[in-house]
Write an enzyme that holds these catalytic residues in place. Structure first.
Site, PDB file in Angstrom:
ATOM      1  N   CYS A 166      -9.390 -52.043  34.482  1.00  0.00           N
ATOM      2  CA  CYS A 166      -9.045 -51.839  35.892  1.00  0.00           C
ATOM      3  C   CYS A 166      -7.553 -51.704  36.115  1.00  0.00           C
ATOM      4  O   CYS A 166      -6.783 -52.565  35.696  1.00  0.00           O
ATOM      5  CB  CYS A 166      -9.475 -53.055  36.698  1.00  0.00           C
ATOM      6  SG  CYS A 166     -11.007 -52.835  37.518  1.00  0.00           S
ATOM      7  N   CYS A 200     -17.177 -45.482  35.763  1.00  0.00           N
ATOM      8  CA  CYS A 200     -16.078 -45.681  36.705  1.00  0.00           C
ATOM      9  C   CYS A 200     -15.377 -44.334  36.858  1.00  0.00           C
ATOM     10  O   CYS A 200     -14.791 -43.833  35.910  1.00  0.00           O
ATOM     11  CB  CYS A 200     -15.137 -46.741  36.120  1.00  0.00           C
ATOM     12  SG  CYS A 200     -13.674 -47.030  37.109  1.00  0.00           S
ATOM     13  N   CYS A 234      -2.326 -41.801  42.715  1.00  0.00           N
ATOM     14  CA  CYS A 234      -2.645 -42.466  43.977  1.00  0.00           C
ATOM     15  C   CYS A 234      -1.350 -42.627  44.760  1.00  0.00           C
ATOM     16  O   CYS A 234      -0.318 -42.944  44.188  1.00  0.00           O
ATOM     17  CB  CYS A 234      -3.277 -43.831  43.716  1.00  0.00           C
ATOM     18  SG  CYS A 234      -3.824 -44.661  45.229  1.00  0.00           S
ATOM     19  N   CYS A 263      -0.558 -52.005  40.086  1.00  0.00           N
ATOM     20  CA  CYS A 263      -1.476 -50.962  39.601  1.00  0.00           C
ATOM     21  C   CYS A 263      -0.732 -49.832  38.906  1.00  0.00           C
ATOM     22  O   CYS A 263       0.195 -49.243  39.465  1.00  0.00           O
ATOM     23  CB  CYS A 263      -2.285 -50.408  40.774  1.00  0.00           C
ATOM     24  SG  CYS A 263      -3.338 -49.010  40.331  1.00  0.00           S
ATOM     25  N   GLU A 283      -8.741 -39.707  34.632  1.00  0.00           N
ATOM     26  CA  GLU A 283      -9.523 -40.446  33.648  1.00  0.00           C
ATOM     27  C   GLU A 283     -10.845 -40.939  34.195  1.00  0.00           C
ATOM     28  O   GLU A 283     -11.017 -41.114  35.396  1.00  0.00           O
ATOM     29  CB  GLU A 283      -8.705 -41.657  33.149  1.00  0.00           C
ATOM     30  CG  GLU A 283      -7.479 -41.216  32.377  1.00  0.00           C
ATOM     31  CD  GLU A 283      -6.679 -42.364  31.780  1.00  0.00           C
ATOM     32  OE1 GLU A 283      -5.881 -42.097  30.884  1.00  0.00           O
ATOM     33  OE2 GLU A 283      -6.857 -43.513  32.199  1.00  0.00           O
ATOM     34  N   CYS A 332       0.224 -49.728  45.005  1.00  0.00           N
ATOM     35  CA  CYS A 332       0.039 -51.181  44.898  1.00  0.00           C
ATOM     36  C   CYS A 332       0.898 -51.655  43.729  1.00  0.00           C
ATOM     37  O   CYS A 332       0.933 -51.008  42.675  1.00  0.00           O
ATOM     38  CB  CYS A 332      -1.427 -51.520  44.684  1.00  0.00           C
ATOM     39  SG  CYS A 332      -2.454 -50.996  46.081  1.00  0.00           S
TER      40      CYS A 332
END
Ligand code: SAH
Ligand code: SF4
Length: 417
Positions: A390, A137, A144, A151, A124, A148
């Site tokens: 975010c 962004c 990933c 996230c 994205e 985390c």
């Protein structure tokens, strides 16, 4: 690199980089995609295809200009390249863009694109318009590996590095979508005309942040090569001062980031004690707080005029106390860091284990850091209604497959019951 190179791989572990980087996505039609390539790489491809060195150099300069400065994807529109040369190029090369699966616009003007790689993986990109700037962004990986705890991207099962073409392609696509290529008389441009006169003004896209999916410093080479293309003065020409790379703290790559890319640095700190950071940013177990802050203090190019941004996600009763705020000031000052703090209200997603701190708490935290002499604005969440904020980025296909898995599990349950 060969055709057998795996194109996606399972997550190898919480804190290991993706082991097999890929350079160029092979195309079924045998043509090479020039997107994301530097001028020298284009010249090398032209030479390999049969041009002599001098020709290759000249043509690569022209191609670079058309591709990145003008946004042209059709060789036939390249009016300063000799007519017979154009079909020769088109037989061998393409100028690609990421495939758009879905484009959404938030009620606050934020836009999100779901993109697909040639091997069918989704990632994205988000565009955030503000009064004085427009920030794109971009993603550096599909998914990933770092997991985390707060996230959404970190919960994706499959991870692969994006190629330079896929990274630069995001910027190109945004320029396409925003209609930002130099206008001018493209079709009438002839060989004598000074191409440099065609510059875009009133740009909507002014800044880039590497804060989409992925850990950019785990895909260092591709991110570096992509940013070099994006910064090149003859092409997209974005200044390194307008690009910010966000890392969760891959300490061994930070110096190289400053030296070889030279962009602004943002560090996802999120906690001031080993205990809490180990929990919410598992990479902390590998590179601890002291090591991380020392690497920040040593970051090439950081100064009071170019401060390092410390991102701090506000998690209720986890990292948001007065003591945490005071410790944050003490740490940043202790290392003599040219720092600013960016407080990010936690953006919830389905199944997340945390809640966002109350607005009063965030305000108090911000005040304490400000009183300590460090700027600590609270970031306004953007595009929440389209899950563009975010840490919310996660491809729709992943969401669907999860939903599908849930449905299958329910069906199984029903059959058993
Ligand atoms: N991997 C890099 C860059 C991508 S994440 C990094 O971690 O820095 C960009 C920022 O969004 C990071 O500061 C990240 O910690 C933050 N973030 C992740 N999930 C979030 C969430 N649910 N709410 C708010 N911020 C989040
Ligand atoms: Fe990866 Fe950054 Fe999300 Fe952590 S916050 S899982 S490093 S994308």
């Amino acid at each position: 690199m060969n055709a057998e190179t795996p194109i996606s791989m399972p997550i190898p572990g919480h804190i290991d980089p993706v082991p097999v980087p890929r350079a160029i996505t092979p195309r079924a039609d045998g043509r090479s995609d020039l997107m994301g390539l530097a001028r020298e790489d284009i010249a090398a491809l032209l030479e390999a295809a049969g041009l002599d060195r001098k020709q290759a150099k000249l043509r690569s300069k022209q191609l670079f200009h058309w591709i990145y400065h003008r946004g042209v994807t059709d060789f036939d529109a390249m009016t300063d390249i000799a007519k017979p040369m154009r079909p020769w190029l088109a037989e061998r090369f393409v100028i690609g863009r990421p495939e758009i699966v879905e484009a959404q616009v938030s009620s606050d003007g934020t836009r999100k694109w779901l993109l697909r790689t040639d091997d069918g993986q989704d990632y994205e990109m988000v565009f955030i318009p503000d009064a004085d700037r427009g920030t794109l962004c971009i993603s550096s990986q599909v998914g990933c590996t770092l997991n985390c705890r707060f996230c959404h991207t970190g919960t994706m099962r499959l991870v692969r590095n994006l190629t330079p073409g896929e990274i630069v392609g995001q910027v190109m696509l945004a320029r396409d979508a925003l209609g930002e290529w130099p206008k001018g008389a493209m079709d009438r441009l002839d060989e004598d005309e000074d191409a440099a006169a065609y510059t875009a003004d009133g740009r909507l896209l002014t800044n880039i942040v590497l804060m989409g999916m992925g850990e950019p410093l785990y895909n260092f080479d591709h991110v570096r090569d992509a940013m070099k293309v994006v910064m090149h003065g003859d092409g997209l020409a974005l200044s390194k001062r307008r690009i910010t790379l966000s890392t969760s703290g891959v300490v061994p790559m930070m110096a190289r980031c400053g030296e070889e890319i030279g962009v602004n640095l943002a560090v996802s700190l999120h906690a001031v004690t080993k205990e809490v950071r180990d929990e919410i940013v598992p990479l902390n177990r590998k590179y601890g707080l002291e090591q991380l802050l020392q690497a920040c203090a040593d970051y090439p190019g950081a100064s009071n005029a170019r401060r390092i941004t410390f991102e701090y996600v506000m998690l209720k009763d986890k990292n948001d106390s007065d003591d945490d705020a005071r410790e944050l000031v003490r740490l940043l000052k202790g290392y003599g860091l040219p720092a600013k703090v960016n407080l990010i209200p936690f953006n919830p997603w389905p199944g997340a284990a945390y809640e966002c701190s109350d607005p009063d708490r965030i305000k108090r935290f911000s005040d304490i850091v400000f009183e300590g002499g460090i700027s600590a604005p609270v970031r306004t969440p953007r595009g929440r209604d389209i899950m563009a904020a975010c840490g919310q980025l996660k491809s729709a296909s992943e969401k669907k497959s999860r939903a599908e898995l849930d449905r299958l599990a329910e069906e199984k349950q029903a059959a058993l019951g």
